[in-house]
Scaffold this motif. Structure first.
Motif, PDB file in Angstrom:
ATOM      1  N   LYS A 137      45.392  36.753  32.768  1.00  0.00           N
ATOM      2  CA  LYS A 137      44.241  36.538  33.653  1.00  0.00           C
ATOM      3  C   LYS A 137      43.106  35.843  32.898  1.00  0.00           C
ATOM      4  N   LEU A 184      52.615  41.100  37.550  1.00  0.00           N
ATOM      5  CA  LEU A 184      52.218  41.949  38.675  1.00  0.00           C
ATOM      6  C   LEU A 184      53.452  42.334  39.497  1.00  0.00           C
ATOM      7  N   PHE A 216      46.942  47.561  48.496  1.00  0.00           N
ATOM      8  CA  PHE A 216      45.954  47.103  47.514  1.00  0.00           C
ATOM      9  C   PHE A 216      46.550  46.015  46.612  1.00  0.00           C
ATOM     10  N   HIS A 217      47.717  46.300  46.045  1.00  0.00           N
ATOM     11  CA  HIS A 217      48.335  45.344  45.118  1.00  0.00           C
ATOM     12  C   HIS A 217      48.922  44.128  45.845  1.00  0.00           C
ATOM     13  N   LYS A 251      47.507  42.763  48.440  1.00  0.00           N
ATOM     14  CA  LYS A 251      46.322  41.923  48.646  1.00  0.00           C
ATOM     15  C   LYS A 251      45.965  41.190  47.344  1.00  0.00           C
ATOM     16  N   LYS A 252      46.072  41.904  46.237  1.00  0.00           N
ATOM     17  CA  LYS A 252      45.808  41.318  44.919  1.00  0.00           C
ATOM     18  C   LYS A 252      46.778  40.153  44.655  1.00  0.00           C
ATOM     19  N   ASN A 297      45.915  37.191  46.965  1.00  0.00           N
ATOM     20  CA  ASN A 297      44.726  36.493  46.465  1.00  0.00           C
ATOM     21  C   ASN A 297      45.077  35.617  45.263  1.00  0.00           C
ATOM     22  N   TRP A 298      45.925  36.149  44.406  1.00  0.00           N
ATOM     23  CA  TRP A 298      46.321  35.381  43.221  1.00  0.00           C
ATOM     24  C   TRP A 298      47.137  34.148  43.632  1.00  0.00           C
TER      25      TRP A 298
END
Length: 185
Positions: free
Chosen positions: A114, A133, A157-158, A160-161, A164-165
């Protein structure tokens, strides 16, 4: 006369034995002392080398990321990645982490990839982050076939993460719209 000759021979023989013994002891002591000097010099060499190595590695303050003791310059490499975005250091760190356990590997890879992606715009690091991930959730990632990637099993949650990535990767043109759309969400 004969007694005298025998006694001279005995004395001569004793003197020769004594002389040979003296030479033997002298050679023995020389060899012994030489061995001791070699051992002492090797010991001093080893100690001086250890001192130079420990003096040359500066102490690094590491965040909450795992520190591998099996690689002596892990902290230095990690610091170079964080502060300079050095690609060679990142690759060394990446391949080293691939040998560690899954939980530590994925979290640490996500952390450093990241940084490399967002702060130093390293395209490969975007892919490494996404793969780490997904690996954390036992999702197989094949960048040759994006349609085989299925992130629908991640918790919200993950997931969505990950989405987004993927959007960042699309925005940076690391993946195409077709690749983005083919991933099962």
């Amino acid at each position: 006369m004969e007694k005298e000759q025998i006694s001279n021979q005995v004395i001569q023989s004793l003197l020769e034995k004594k002389k040979r013994k003296k030479i033997f002891l002298k050679n023995y002591l020389i060899n012994y002392n030489m061995k001791r000097m070699v051992i002492l010099m090797l010991s001093l060499l080893i100690v001086s080398c250890k001192e130079k190595v420990t003096k040359s590695i500066p102490p690094i303050n590491q965040d909450d990321i795992i520190t591998m003791s099996s690689i002596s310059n892990y902290d230095s490499i990690a610091n170079i990645v964080k502060t300079k975005g050095d690609t060679l250091a990142y690759n060394s760190l990446f391949y080293f982490l691939m040998d560690s356990n899954k939980e530590d590997r994925t979290d640490t890879l996500m952390y450093y990839s990241k940084i490399m992606a967002e702060e130093f715009n390293n395209e490969g690091a975007y892919l490494d982050y996404f793969k780490a991930l997904c690996e954390k959730y036992d999702i197989e990632v094949n960048f040759n076939n994006y349609s085989s990637i299925d992130i629908s099993s991640m918790d919200s949650f993950h997931k969505k993460k990950a989405e987004n990535w993927l959007s960042k990767m699309l925005e940076k043109k690391i993946i195409s719209k077709k690749q983005f759309d083919s991933i099962k969400k």
